[in-house]
Design a protein around this motif. Sequence first.
Motif, PDB file in Angstrom:
ATOM      1  N   THR A   3       0.798  -1.033   0.002  1.00 31.19           N
ATOM      2  CA  THR A   3      -0.019  -0.088   0.088  1.00 31.19           C
ATOM      3  C   THR A   3       0.830   1.318  -0.048  1.00 31.19           C
ATOM      4  N   ARG A   4       0.371   2.335  -0.474  1.00 29.22           N
ATOM      5  CA  ARG A   4       1.033   3.514  -0.471  1.00 29.22           C
ATOM      6  C   ARG A   4       1.313   4.055   0.742  1.00 29.22           C
ATOM      7  N   SER A   5       2.478   4.578   0.868  1.00 32.09           N
ATOM      8  CA  SER A   5       3.041   5.007   2.156  1.00 32.09           C
ATOM      9  C   SER A   5       3.285   6.512   1.892  1.00 32.09           C
ATOM     10  N   ASN A   6       3.672   7.288   3.182  1.00 29.97           N
ATOM     11  CA  ASN A   6       3.963   8.665   3.339  1.00 29.97           C
ATOM     12  C   ASN A   6       5.661   8.640   2.957  1.00 29.97           C
ATOM     13  N   GLU A  52      13.955 -14.375  -5.186  1.00 26.77           N
ATOM     14  CA  GLU A  52      12.931 -13.332  -4.307  1.00 26.77           C
ATOM     15  C   GLU A  52      12.825 -12.034  -5.069  1.00 26.77           C
ATOM     16  N   LEU A  53      11.508 -11.487  -4.883  1.00 23.48           N
ATOM     17  CA  LEU A  53      11.258 -10.256  -5.615  1.00 23.48           C
ATOM     18  C   LEU A  53      10.677  -9.210  -4.355  1.00 23.48           C
ATOM     19  N   SER A  54      11.132  -8.309  -4.320  1.00 25.61           N
ATOM     20  CA  SER A  54      10.482  -7.378  -3.409  1.00 25.61           C
ATOM     21  C   SER A  54       9.894  -6.311  -4.174  1.00 25.61           C
ATOM     22  N   LEU A  55       8.685  -5.721  -3.756  1.00 18.68           N
ATOM     23  CA  LEU A  55       7.880  -4.849  -4.630  1.00 18.68           C
ATOM     24  C   LEU A  55       7.618  -3.499  -3.440  1.00 18.68           C
ATOM     25  N   PHE A  56       7.753  -2.242  -3.863  1.00 11.39           N
ATOM     26  CA  PHE A  56       7.659  -1.302  -2.988  1.00 11.39           C
ATOM     27  C   PHE A  56       7.656   0.157  -4.064  1.00 11.39           C
ATOM     28  N   ALA A  57       7.416   1.015  -3.304  1.00 12.49           N
ATOM     29  CA  ALA A  57       7.478   2.325  -3.962  1.00 12.49           C
ATOM     30  C   ALA A  57       8.760   3.096  -3.510  1.00 12.49           C
ATOM     31  N   GLY A  85      -2.366   7.627 -22.438  1.00 13.71           N
ATOM     32  CA  GLY A  85      -3.120   8.876 -22.383  1.00 13.71           C
ATOM     33  C   GLY A  85      -2.451   9.790 -21.656  1.00 13.71           C
ATOM     34  N   ASP A  86      -3.075  10.594 -20.984  1.00 13.36           N
ATOM     35  CA  ASP A  86      -2.225  11.797 -20.149  1.00 13.36           C
ATOM     36  C   ASP A  86      -2.195  11.276 -18.675  1.00 13.36           C
ATOM     37  N   LYS A  87      -2.066  10.057 -18.413  1.00 18.08           N
ATOM     38  CA  LYS A  87      -2.047   9.471 -17.004  1.00 18.08           C
ATOM     39  C   LYS A  87      -0.806   8.889 -16.916  1.00 18.08           C
ATOM     40  N   GLN A  88       0.128   8.940 -16.100  1.00 19.10           N
ATOM     41  CA  GLN A  88       1.359   8.300 -15.753  1.00 19.10           C
ATOM     42  C   GLN A  88       0.839   7.270 -14.555  1.00 19.10           C
ATOM     43  N   LEU A  89       0.713   5.934 -15.007  1.00 18.00           N
ATOM     44  CA  LEU A  89       0.267   4.900 -13.923  1.00 18.00           C
ATOM     45  C   LEU A  89       1.298   4.321 -13.374  1.00 18.00           C
ATOM     46  N   GLY A  90       0.899   4.282 -11.866  1.00 17.22           N
ATOM     47  CA  GLY A  90       2.119   3.609 -10.873  1.00 17.22           C
ATOM     48  C   GLY A  90       2.702   4.451 -10.115  1.00 17.22           C
ATOM     49  N   LYS A  91       2.353   5.880  -9.964  1.00 15.41           N
ATOM     50  CA  LYS A  91       3.071   6.547  -9.107  1.00 15.41           C
ATOM     51  C   LYS A  91       2.364   7.153  -8.106  1.00 15.41           C
ATOM     52  N   ASN A  92       2.680   6.843  -6.768  1.00 16.50           N
ATOM     53  CA  ASN A  92       1.908   7.334  -5.625  1.00 16.50           C
ATOM     54  C   ASN A  92       0.759   6.298  -5.683  1.00 16.50           C
ATOM     55  N   ALA A  93       0.659   5.171  -5.992  1.00 18.39           N
ATOM     56  CA  ALA A  93      -0.583   4.115  -6.216  1.00 18.39           C
ATOM     57  C   ALA A  93      -0.438   3.218  -4.900  1.00 18.39           C
ATOM     58  N   VAL A 127      -3.937  -2.216  -8.992  1.00 15.41           N
ATOM     59  CA  VAL A 127      -3.322  -1.092  -8.667  1.00 15.41           C
ATOM     60  C   VAL A 127      -4.432   0.075  -8.644  1.00 15.41           C
ATOM     61  N   SER A 128      -4.264   1.054  -7.615  1.00 12.47           N
ATOM     62  CA  SER A 128      -5.319   1.825  -7.533  1.00 12.47           C
ATOM     63  C   SER A 128      -4.488   3.155  -7.583  1.00 12.47           C
ATOM     64  N   GLU A 129      -4.875   4.002  -8.585  1.00 11.53           N
ATOM     65  CA  GLU A 129      -4.323   5.579  -8.646  1.00 11.53           C
ATOM     66  C   GLU A 129      -5.088   6.510  -7.772  1.00 11.53           C
ATOM     67  N   THR A 130      -4.473   7.673  -7.416  1.00  8.58           N
ATOM     68  CA  THR A 130      -5.092   8.630  -6.718  1.00  8.58           C
ATOM     69  C   THR A 130      -6.494   9.093  -7.058  1.00  8.58           C
ATOM     70  N   ASP A 131      -6.507   9.078  -8.463  1.00  7.45           N
ATOM     71  CA  ASP A 131      -7.827   9.507  -9.273  1.00  7.45           C
ATOM     72  C   ASP A 131      -8.838   8.479  -9.294  1.00  7.45           C
ATOM     73  N   GLY A 132      -8.517   7.482  -8.945  1.00 11.25           N
ATOM     74  CA  GLY A 132      -9.476   6.326  -8.838  1.00 11.25           C
ATOM     75  C   GLY A 132      -9.159   5.395 -10.168  1.00 11.25           C
ATOM     76  N   THR A 133      -8.418   5.635 -10.879  1.00 11.26           N
ATOM     77  CA  THR A 133      -8.263   4.444 -12.078  1.00 11.26           C
ATOM     78  C   THR A 133      -7.709   3.263 -11.372  1.00 11.26           C
TER      79      THR A 133
END
Length: 662
Positions: A3-6, A52-57, A85-93, A127-133
Amino acid sequence: MVTRSNPKEQGKMKKTIYGSTVILGILIMTWACNTVGEEKNKSQALSHGNIELSLFASTNGQLAFQIRKANKIVLDTSHLGILVGDKQLGKNAEVALLEQKEIKIKYPLNGTKSEASYSGNLYTYNVSETDGTQWNLEFQLSDEGVAYRYVVPGQGTQNVKGEESTFKLPSQTKVWYFERDSDWKLKSHAGEWLSADISEMPTISKMGPIQGLTLTCELPQGGYALVAEAALYNYSGMRLEAVGNNTFKANFEEGEGGFAVDGNVMTPWRCILLADNLNDLVNNTMVASLNPAPDPKLFPDTSWIKPGKSVWHWWSGKYVDFKEEHDMVDDAVALDFEYNMVDDGWEAWENKWEKVTKLCSYAKEKGVGIFVWKHSKEINFPENDYAVMGHFLDSVKQAGAVGVKVDFMNGQSKSLIAFDEMLLKKAAERQLMVNFHGCQQSSGEYRTYPNEVTREGIRGLEVNHMKEGPLPASHNAALPFTRYVTGHGDYTPLGFTEPGETSWAHQLGTLVAFYSPFNCLAENTQFLLNDKNVRPALDFIKAVPSVWDETVVLPESKIGELAGISRRKGNDWYIGVLSSGVEKELTIDCSFLKDGEYTAEIFSDDIKAKPINLDGLNKEANLRQWATAIPFKRETKTISSDSKITIDLAANGGAAIQFIKR
């Protein structure tokens, strides 16, 4: 699930993961997020065996991953994401695991072995984007490596403008890449295989920082990683741009304008093949295994797809006439070859379809199949469901040919990938085999479309005829561990009359070390049949298969220096040895053989013999300073699995051995 962290939590996590004293076993990542339940706050690293694979931000909020094998980094922090389109997916998700599934498949192969057996685990993340995508990120982990892809749902047309996908390799990694000092480099992928330290990759090429796939990487801790893609359909082919900091980033032919995809966007798999040794690398089938199984409606029967060897007039005559091709059928019969590849020039024949029909009829009587050449630009018209292509293939089928060689696609844009797949589909509907030339490397399409019996995307023997040739021996000694790992290649082996710096035994060795279900041999058929110096190897040339049941890499092999490849067909074994550089002595341990005795026919460099004078043997040849070649010598021995064979390799020499079960 992640999940997204600060930013503060991200910084803490980064220190934990990458601290020099941390040994990664099971990684537990706690993310601060008020919108998820307590269970979603914990995540385990994905693992399969010792991978082993680690997934993170990452520190900039972009999704990222890291791969370790045996607790050592094989891929450092590498970004994930796609621009639609105009969306960069995968950031702050926010990321949550939806499904974990075990994959186990077996299927027949026409290549390095008769059957592929693949098992692994598939992980699907939402993957959930901040805009709901919402979109999905999929990973597959197996003993053969790691792969991932993006699935972005949508309706209508979506414009893919690129990917954030990066691949960061460890410092001091040795990268094998193909090079060509012209813009043909990324059109036909017919470059010479060279190596450089990962730090040099942004500036190593005169053609710029963009490299074509595949990239074979010798890791500093030992072992190999190979970057590739699999299941390239309805998308643009990926190239890799060296952006510094030991990192490659996904790059596409269409540039910033992107390319259109109707409906859902499903990218090809981005693959990192992993192997402890060259034998495991050569036998890796992950790329093919990630492709869909053949459609049973399109391939209810595959008995018409028949591997074999082909004669080819181009090497000794280029543009051909009808009588020459008629004679080539007779030569195919004399050589026990299954096919005749009729190349560029047949369409200039008077009453061409009548002549081709006559040729095919004669060949069929002799048990020989005809392939015919075609320029892609003459059939690449998408209108009316590629009607022009369909009409051409109808004519080919009606004439009695069994396959087509389609040339000069010269790129890997989405529109060209669509053309390739449509050609395979329409050819399959008519039970026609396909040989692609002027194209990119394989991404395993031959599993989904088994009528693809070979493709170029390789710097093959035709270069010896060209101004920029000939091929160096080091290129040949690299090919089994680079280009050939992901699929067959139409190298067109065997060039006695213009071998460049290589020996004749080296040329014989390419018949085993390289593979192609449709194996089109370069050399003049009359020269093979009638030259006294070739005659001792004629039975070997006739007998060597084009597909194999098993492959074993000799442990003495080293990329670019020595390729020793042992292959089995039925009860018989063959070895091809390709050496580069100075003279060597090679001792072959025959423990790969099964029980019992074998008759070994050994073709090795006759270093003490008078060199063969090549002048006048091939009217198309440009011999330059290589006007002579070291001949081969033939020995016969009785061999068993506890035997050892010692052979002397000339400078840039080689060997070929046939083991016949007694």
